[in-house]
Scaffold this motif. Sequence first.
Motif, short mmCIF file in Angstrom:
data_model
loop_
_atom_site.label_atom_id
_atom_site.label_comp_id
_atom_site.label_asym_id
_atom_site.label_seq_id
_atom_site.Cartn_x
_atom_site.Cartn_y
_atom_site.Cartn_z
N ALA A 1 0.44 -1.43 0.32
CA ALA A 1 0.32 0.31 0.27
C ALA A 1 0.91 1.18 0.17
O ALA A 1 0.79 2.25 -0.86
CB ALA A 1 -1.13 0.05 0.90
N ALA A 2 1.91 1.47 1.06
CA ALA A 2 2.68 2.12 0.90
C ALA A 2 3.34 2.34 -0.33
O ALA A 2 3.39 3.68 -1.14
CB ALA A 2 3.86 1.98 2.25
N LEU A 3 4.18 1.70 -0.89
CA LEU A 3 4.49 1.31 -2.49
C LEU A 3 3.69 2.19 -3.10
O LEU A 3 4.15 3.33 -4.46
CB LEU A 3 5.02 0.24 -2.33
CG LEU A 3 6.31 0.63 -4.13
CD1 LEU A 3 7.11 1.21 -4.09
CD2 LEU A 3 6.08 -1.18 -4.78
N GLN A 4 2.20 2.00 -3.79
CA GLN A 4 1.88 2.31 -4.22
C GLN A 4 1.07 3.78 -4.52
O GLN A 4 0.92 4.97 -5.36
CB GLN A 4 0.26 1.03 -4.77
CG GLN A 4 -0.31 1.60 -5.78
CD GLN A 4 -1.98 0.89 -5.28
OE1 GLN A 4 -1.89 -0.25 -4.83
NE2 GLN A 4 -2.97 1.31 -5.62
N VAL A 5 1.01 4.34 -3.24
CA VAL A 5 1.06 5.27 -3.29
C VAL A 5 1.92 6.41 -3.42
O VAL A 5 1.49 7.28 -4.19
CB VAL A 5 -0.13 5.74 -1.21
CG1 VAL A 5 0.05 7.51 -0.61
CG2 VAL A 5 -1.38 5.33 -1.09
N PHE A 6 2.88 6.30 -3.06
CA PHE A 6 4.52 6.52 -3.54
C PHE A 6 4.90 6.62 -4.87
O PHE A 6 4.73 7.60 -5.06
CB PHE A 6 5.61 5.96 -2.61
CG PHE A 6 7.03 7.09 -2.16
CD1 PHE A 6 6.87 7.29 -1.24
CD2 PHE A 6 7.75 6.96 -3.46
CE1 PHE A 6 8.93 7.63 -0.98
CE2 PHE A 6 8.36 7.05 -3.42
CZ PHE A 6 9.08 8.38 -2.33
N GLN A 7 4.49 5.83 -5.43
CA GLN A 7 4.04 5.77 -6.70
C GLN A 7 3.68 6.68 -7.54
O GLN A 7 4.05 7.75 -8.30
CB GLN A 7 4.05 4.39 -7.38
CG GLN A 7 5.14 3.65 -6.98
CD GLN A 7 6.49 3.25 -8.19
OE1 GLN A 7 6.58 4.67 -8.36
NE2 GLN A 7 7.39 3.65 -6.96
N LEU A 8 1.96 6.67 -6.68
CA LEU A 8 1.18 7.64 -7.72
C LEU A 8 1.15 9.07 -7.63
O LEU A 8 1.65 9.82 -8.19
CB LEU A 8 -0.12 7.67 -6.37
CG LEU A 8 -1.24 8.12 -7.32
CD1 LEU A 8 -1.67 7.93 -8.61
CD2 LEU A 8 -2.91 7.80 -6.43
N ILE A 9 2.02 8.99 -5.99
CA ILE A 9 2.40 10.41 -5.92
C ILE A 9 3.92 11.15 -6.72
O ILE A 9 4.11 12.29 -7.37
CB ILE A 9 2.65 11.11 -4.03
CG1 ILE A 9 1.78 10.45 -3.03
CG2 ILE A 9 3.24 12.14 -4.89
CD1 ILE A 9 0.73 11.74 -3.14
N GLN A 10 4.86 10.17 -6.69
CA GLN A 10 6.09 10.33 -7.77
C GLN A 10 5.67 10.59 -8.87
O GLN A 10 6.18 11.07 -9.86
CB GLN A 10 7.43 8.84 -7.76
CG GLN A 10 8.19 9.08 -7.77
CD GLN A 10 8.88 8.36 -7.59
OE1 GLN A 10 9.35 7.77 -6.81
NE2 GLN A 10 9.85 8.23 -8.52
N ASP A 11 4.63 9.54 -9.01
CA ASP A 11 4.14 10.13 -10.98
C ASP A 11 4.28 11.53 -11.44
O ASP A 11 3.97 12.17 -12.23
CB ASP A 11 3.56 8.77 -11.61
CG ASP A 11 3.01 8.57 -12.48
OD1 ASP A 11 4.39 8.37 -13.45
OD2 ASP A 11 2.03 8.80 -13.31
N ALA A 12 3.22 11.34 -10.39
CA ALA A 12 2.35 13.05 -10.61
C ALA A 12 3.14 14.54 -10.37
O ALA A 12 3.05 14.95 -10.70
CB ALA A 12 1.16 13.18 -9.85
N GLU A 13 4.52 14.22 -9.09
CA GLU A 13 5.06 15.01 -8.41
C GLU A 13 6.48 14.82 -9.03
O GLU A 13 7.26 15.18 -9.95
CB GLU A 13 4.60 15.34 -7.87
CG GLU A 13 3.48 15.87 -7.15
CD GLU A 13 2.81 17.15 -7.69
OE1 GLU A 13 3.80 18.09 -7.54
OE2 GLU A 13 1.91 17.65 -8.00
N SER A 14 6.80 14.39 -8.17
CA SER A 14 8.62 13.88 -7.75
C SER A 14 8.71 12.99 -6.94
O SER A 14 8.00 13.19 -5.71
CB SER A 14 9.31 15.28 -7.76
OG SER A 14 9.55 15.71 -6.23
N LEU A 15 10.27 12.78 -6.69
CA LEU A 15 10.76 11.67 -5.66
C LEU A 15 10.51 11.99 -4.25
O LEU A 15 10.31 11.87 -3.31
CB LEU A 15 11.50 10.90 -5.84
CG LEU A 15 12.24 10.49 -5.05
CD1 LEU A 15 12.06 8.84 -4.71
CD2 LEU A 15 14.14 9.97 -4.92
#
Length: 132
Positions: free
Chosen positions: A76-90
């Motif tokens: 779950a943490a990875l999926q959320v992290f990836q969603l935000i990273q894809d839209a914004e940045s690491l």
Amino acid sequence: MPSDTASSVARSVASAQRAHVTTVRMQISDIARFLQDNLGQRLTARIANISDPKQVGKWASGDTMPRPESEQRLRAALQVFQLIQDAESLYTARAWMIGMNPQLDDEAPAQCIADGRWRDVMVAARAYVDGG
């Protein structure tokens, strides 16, 4: 629906789909390593709801496997992290995960995932990506 809004929604849906596919396809050792590298061993342990941060390193190296409940939290943490990273940045994704979030009663998304509220966190992440 204006075309700006439609294209924004389409991008958001595509980002959510990419995050889901990435998360499903990754081995748990790779997920643990990614989260450890980007959030740190202690925070990753907290997300997984375990007391020993060294266990995260063992998962990351493939020496041991997390229990199913911890694996759910890490995915779950990875999926959320990836969603935000894809839209914004690491860096934005990391800050979003550890910062207070008004949609989560000012709790950090990482803590909410640890508490088993990953659906609430995903809703907040999608709202953030959608600009809300």
